[in-house]
Write a protein that holds these residues in place. Structure first.
Motif, PDB file in Angstrom:
ATOM      1  N   GLY A 102      -0.616   3.892  -6.150  1.00 55.26           N
ATOM      2  CA  GLY A 102      -0.383   3.162  -4.909  1.00 55.26           C
ATOM      3  C   GLY A 102      -0.972   3.859  -3.706  1.00 55.26           C
ATOM      4  O   GLY A 102      -1.470   3.211  -2.771  1.00 55.26           O
ATOM      5  N   GLY A 103      -0.941   5.178  -3.713  1.00 60.31           N
ATOM      6  CA  GLY A 103      -1.541   5.922  -2.614  1.00 60.31           C
ATOM      7  C   GLY A 103      -3.033   5.694  -2.507  1.00 60.31           C
ATOM      8  O   GLY A 103      -3.585   5.598  -1.397  1.00 60.31           O
ATOM      9  N   HIS A 104      -3.695   5.569  -3.644  1.00 60.90           N
ATOM     10  CA  HIS A 104      -5.133   5.307  -3.624  1.00 60.90           C
ATOM     11  C   HIS A 104      -5.434   3.874  -3.183  1.00 60.90           C
ATOM     12  O   HIS A 104      -6.483   3.617  -2.579  1.00 60.90           O
ATOM     13  CB  HIS A 104      -5.750   5.631  -4.977  1.00 60.90           C
ATOM     14  N   VAL A 105      -4.517   2.947  -3.473  1.00 62.83           N
ATOM     15  CA  VAL A 105      -4.663   1.598  -2.916  1.00 62.83           C
ATOM     16  C   VAL A 105      -4.616   1.679  -1.396  1.00 62.83           C
ATOM     17  O   VAL A 105      -5.416   1.038  -0.690  1.00 62.83           O
ATOM     18  CB  VAL A 105      -3.559   0.661  -3.447  1.00 62.83           C
ATOM     19  N   ALA A 106      -3.705   2.490  -0.877  1.00 64.77           N
ATOM     20  CA  ALA A 106      -3.598   2.656   0.576  1.00 64.77           C
ATOM     21  C   ALA A 106      -4.857   3.289   1.156  1.00 64.77           C
ATOM     22  O   ALA A 106      -5.297   2.927   2.259  1.00 64.77           O
ATOM     23  CB  ALA A 106      -2.375   3.504   0.913  1.00 64.77           C
ATOM     24  N   VAL A 107      -5.448   4.234   0.445  1.00 67.54           N
ATOM     25  CA  VAL A 107      -6.702   4.842   0.911  1.00 67.54           C
ATOM     26  C   VAL A 107      -7.779   3.768   1.042  1.00 67.54           C
ATOM     27  O   VAL A 107      -8.480   3.677   2.067  1.00 67.54           O
ATOM     28  CB  VAL A 107      -7.164   5.955  -0.052  1.00 67.54           C
ATOM     29  N   ALA A 108      -7.919   2.937   0.006  1.00 73.42           N
ATOM     30  CA  ALA A 108      -8.955   1.900   0.033  1.00 73.42           C
ATOM     31  C   ALA A 108      -8.693   0.887   1.148  1.00 73.42           C
ATOM     32  O   ALA A 108      -9.616   0.490   1.877  1.00 73.42           O
ATOM     33  CB  ALA A 108      -9.014   1.196  -1.327  1.00 73.42           C
ATOM     34  N   LEU A 109      -7.446   0.467   1.268  1.00 75.80           N
ATOM     35  CA  LEU A 109      -7.125  -0.535   2.287  1.00 75.80           C
ATOM     36  C   LEU A 109      -7.367   0.007   3.696  1.00 75.80           C
ATOM     37  O   LEU A 109      -7.966  -0.674   4.533  1.00 75.80           O
ATOM     38  CB  LEU A 109      -5.675  -0.980   2.123  1.00 75.80           C
ATOM     39  N   THR A 110      -6.903   1.215   3.956  1.00 75.31           N
ATOM     40  CA  THR A 110      -7.040   1.759   5.310  1.00 75.31           C
ATOM     41  C   THR A 110      -8.483   2.117   5.644  1.00 75.31           C
ATOM     42  O   THR A 110      -8.899   2.009   6.796  1.00 75.31           O
ATOM     43  CB  THR A 110      -6.138   2.989   5.507  1.00 75.31           C
ATOM     44  N   ALA A 123      -2.066   8.766   4.163  1.00 74.40           N
ATOM     45  CA  ALA A 123      -1.311   7.681   3.534  1.00 74.40           C
ATOM     46  C   ALA A 123      -1.042   7.994   2.062  1.00 74.40           C
ATOM     47  O   ALA A 123       0.062   7.772   1.554  1.00 74.40           O
ATOM     48  CB  ALA A 123      -2.056   6.361   3.677  1.00 74.40           C
ATOM     49  N   LEU A 124      -2.048   8.511   1.374  1.00 79.06           N
ATOM     50  CA  LEU A 124      -1.883   8.929  -0.018  1.00 79.06           C
ATOM     51  C   LEU A 124      -0.794   9.988  -0.128  1.00 79.06           C
ATOM     52  O   LEU A 124       0.097   9.902  -0.990  1.00 79.06           O
ATOM     53  CB  LEU A 124      -3.207   9.458  -0.566  1.00 79.06           C
ATOM     54  N   GLU A 125      -0.826  10.984   0.748  1.00 79.42           N
ATOM     55  CA  GLU A 125       0.163  12.063   0.703  1.00 79.42           C
ATOM     56  C   GLU A 125       1.579  11.548   0.939  1.00 79.42           C
ATOM     57  O   GLU A 125       2.518  11.922   0.229  1.00 79.42           O
ATOM     58  CB  GLU A 125      -0.182  13.123   1.746  1.00 79.42           C
ATOM     59  N   VAL A 126       1.733  10.710   1.934  1.00 81.07           N
ATOM     60  CA  VAL A 126       3.068  10.189   2.257  1.00 81.07           C
ATOM     61  C   VAL A 126       3.623   9.385   1.088  1.00 81.07           C
ATOM     62  O   VAL A 126       4.800   9.529   0.717  1.00 81.07           O
ATOM     63  CB  VAL A 126       3.017   9.332   3.538  1.00 81.07           C
ATOM     64  N   ILE A 127       2.803   8.537   0.487  1.00 82.49           N
ATOM     65  CA  ILE A 127       3.264   7.714  -0.626  1.00 82.49           C
ATOM     66  C   ILE A 127       3.599   8.574  -1.841  1.00 82.49           C
ATOM     67  O   ILE A 127       4.627   8.360  -2.503  1.00 82.49           O
ATOM     68  CB  ILE A 127       2.216   6.639  -0.959  1.00 82.49           C
ATOM     69  N   VAL A 128       2.761   9.544  -2.154  1.00 79.59           N
ATOM     70  CA  VAL A 128       3.053  10.437  -3.286  1.00 79.59           C
ATOM     71  C   VAL A 128       4.343  11.209  -3.025  1.00 79.59           C
ATOM     72  O   VAL A 128       5.213  11.321  -3.907  1.00 79.59           O
ATOM     73  CB  VAL A 128       1.875  11.396  -3.536  1.00 79.59           C
TER      74      VAL A 128
END
Length: 217
Positions: A102-110, A123-128
């Motif tokens: 999910g964090g990598h999805v956030a990376v791509a989206l942002t 974003a990746l760090e916060v989600i992980v």
């Protein structure tokens, strides 16, 4: 971006905060925030969608009552809304944990929304880190807020820390529905297929029981 209303900003931990209400918090209207909610709405069930929105609201409320300053509210919102997107079959990863996927999805989206590499990585760090047993707020305040917010929504941790009228108001607007069954089965499945990930620790720690016994309902 300051998503909290002006009356709730700039307060120290020693000041009395005004009563918390649902309308005390306004979701950011940035491209990344709008896209994150759109994605979560498309791929999550109503129960999981309500969970991620409540998690954002709990995180913002904890920031108020603890007098937390210097929060990237847009980052917190995007991370909260996307923190469980890795549980959706379309984003499930064969090896990586659901929070990392999910964090990598956030990376791509942002990145598509114009964030630079550093902020997307945040974003990746916060989600992980929301799945860590605990997060040091001095290291990652957004990760800390999301970790305690999801702890409240999943297991009922610190349910007495937020005012009861605010809890009821949020739950009425974003009800739990079948969260215990849906989230519990999703994490159990992740733990069985990926025993090296945080999902296994959550299951071993009794997440299914905690969901069923959550005082929020």
């Amino acid at each position: 971006m300051q998503s909290r209303s002006d009356t709730l900003t700039g307060m120290s931990a020693h000041e009395t905060h005004p009563p918390l209400h649902l309308d005390s918090f306004e979701a950011p209207r940035t491209p990344a925030a709008v896209a994150a909610l759109s994605l979560a709405t498309q791929y999550h069930s109503p129960a999981i969608l309500n969970h991620v929105v409540r998690s954002w609201l709990w995180a913002e409320a904890f920031a108020v009552i603890e007098g937390r300053q210097d929060i990237d509210h847009e980052l917190l919102y995007v991370s909260a809304v996307l923190h469980d997107i890795g549980l959706a079959p379309e984003f499930d990863n064969v090896f990586r944990s659901y929070e990392e996927a999910g964090g990598h999805v956030a990376v791509a989206l942002t990145r598509g929304a114009g964030w630079d590499e550093r902020r997307g990585t945040r974003a990746l760090e916060v989600i992980v880190r929301h799945n860590w047993p605990s997060v040091d707020p001095a290291v990652d305040v957004e990760g800390y807020l999301l970790e305690i917010a999801t702890g409240l929504d999943i297991s009922g941790a610190r349910s007495d820390a937020l005012p009861e009228p605010f809890l009821r108001e949020v739950l009425e607007a974003h009800p739990r529905l079948d969260l215990a069954t849906e989230f519990g089965s999703g994490v159990v499945d992740q733990a069985a297929r990926k025993p090296h990930t945080a999902a296994h620790r959550l299951v071993e720690g009794g997440v299914v029981r905690k969901l069923e016994q959550n005082p929020l309902g």
